[in-house]
Design an enzyme around this catalytic site. Sequence first.
Site, PDB file in Angstrom:
ATOM      1  N   ASP A 141     -76.774 -91.255   0.093  1.00 34.28           N
ATOM      2  CA  ASP A 141     -77.579 -91.816   1.177  1.00 34.28           C
ATOM      3  C   ASP A 141     -77.154 -91.296   2.541  1.00 34.28           C
ATOM      4  O   ASP A 141     -76.035 -90.818   2.729  1.00 34.28           O
ATOM      5  CB  ASP A 141     -77.538 -93.342   1.151  1.00 34.28           C
ATOM      6  CG  ASP A 141     -76.113 -93.905   1.200  1.00 34.28           C
ATOM      7  OD1 ASP A 141     -75.194 -93.238   0.686  1.00 34.28           O
ATOM      8  OD2 ASP A 141     -75.930 -95.009   1.741  1.00 34.28           O
ATOM      9  N   GLU A 193     -74.247 -96.087  -0.583  1.00 34.68           N
ATOM     10  CA  GLU A 193     -72.817 -96.274  -0.306  1.00 34.68           C
ATOM     11  C   GLU A 193     -72.620 -96.903   1.062  1.00 34.68           C
ATOM     12  O   GLU A 193     -71.671 -97.668   1.268  1.00 34.68           O
ATOM     13  CB  GLU A 193     -72.084 -94.933  -0.379  1.00 34.68           C
ATOM     14  CG  GLU A 193     -70.569 -95.044  -0.349  1.00 34.68           C
ATOM     15  CD  GLU A 193     -69.982 -95.269   1.052  1.00 34.68           C
ATOM     16  OE1 GLU A 193     -68.987 -96.003   1.167  1.00 34.68           O
ATOM     17  OE2 GLU A 193     -70.540 -94.724   2.031  1.00 34.68           O
TER      18      GLU A 193
END
Length: 426
Positions: free
Chosen positions: A99, A165
């Site tokens: 991400d 994350e």
Amino acid sequence: MKKLNILFFSIGLTAFAQSPDASIMKAAESIEDKVINWRHDIHEHPELSNQEFETAAKIAAHLKSLGIEVQTEIAKTGVVGILKGKKPGKVVALRADIDALPVTERNDLAFKSNVTANFLGTETGVMHACGHDTHVAILMGVAEILSKHKDKINGTVKFIFQPAEEGPPPGEEGGASLMIKEGVLKNPDVDAIFGLHINSATPVGQINYKPGGIMAAVERFVVKVNGKQTHGSQPWGGVDPIYISSKIIDGFQSIISRESNLLVEPAVITVGKITSGVRFNIIPESAELIGTVRTLDPNMRELIIRRMTEMTEGLAKAYGGSATIEFQSNTAITYNDEALTEQMLPTLQKVAGADKVNLVKATTGGEDFSYFQEEVPGLYFFLGGMTPGNKEAYPHHTPDFQIDDAGMLLGVKVMSQLTLDYLNKK
């Protein structure tokens, strides 16, 4: 015993005779340009947590093209690849986070992100401002190499491409904890897991590691203080929640300075937001404090959270008000299993060079790789991404953050060799 272990690791395990697998090293060098191109593409097209749809599709397509068994939509947008070697054996997992962040990129890179998105009601740029694009590209490269060298693998490799994350959006689940909940470490059951994080302040070619806690447990806390509203000219007619808040903040800092044994590990309590009041001449009814706690030792974490709770309630009562505190765990301690670190340190040294592998102190940043390490032994290390000779390294999570593409080759080599050495150890 802990001090002896640290001394042992600081000396290092230099007595290893084996060299890196020459064919694996050559294979890594042959696909370096591919890895760089993957990174540029992912960097130019970043996606926020739990929204990594295009990134996941690219990863899945690549793994499928290699003949790797692929599972998609794990923890919403996660991708898992399973590669079986020539013989049965242990199962090792390799993890990359995928991400990006709500940061507007500020540089002149040819592959600069111009993506925008709405983040919590605010229009913002989207940027891989923490290096997750390099992690994806590195693991895609490792998958390509190992898929073409299955004859060297005794056991199974799980490639875990993890979303969110940086944390899922409010009200959503995500990240490593959701992947675990959905069984990512099962069927087949993982014996150990490896992960890396590129670092903008560490020169290319260097690796930093630490046995035990290498990154902090991260808690978010919210304190709600209740007082009694009154006119600002007559404070005796009410109970001032702002004054109580100041005493609570001061008390929190005394937990660090007077109650925490900082010779064991560092710890941090930060209040990052205070909300209260509407007008200069009104003592308000309530106040809210929001902040974070960072700890690297489980016992210190327990002490600090207990004392923060006691101080919140006790200080508010002492000054005539009341208060509550709530904690939300964002990450556990990123804890490198000592035995696994000892076992794999020679691999780091023989691939990077013993003089390029550095024992470092822990950082108070957080990483949800820690949740995997709570389930199975894990090793997490930092990979150099700064151009050697640079005098200024832009921090992670900032608009000017940059990584030197040259740093990724060592990541591909190390992760590939770690996998082989772990699985083939007799």
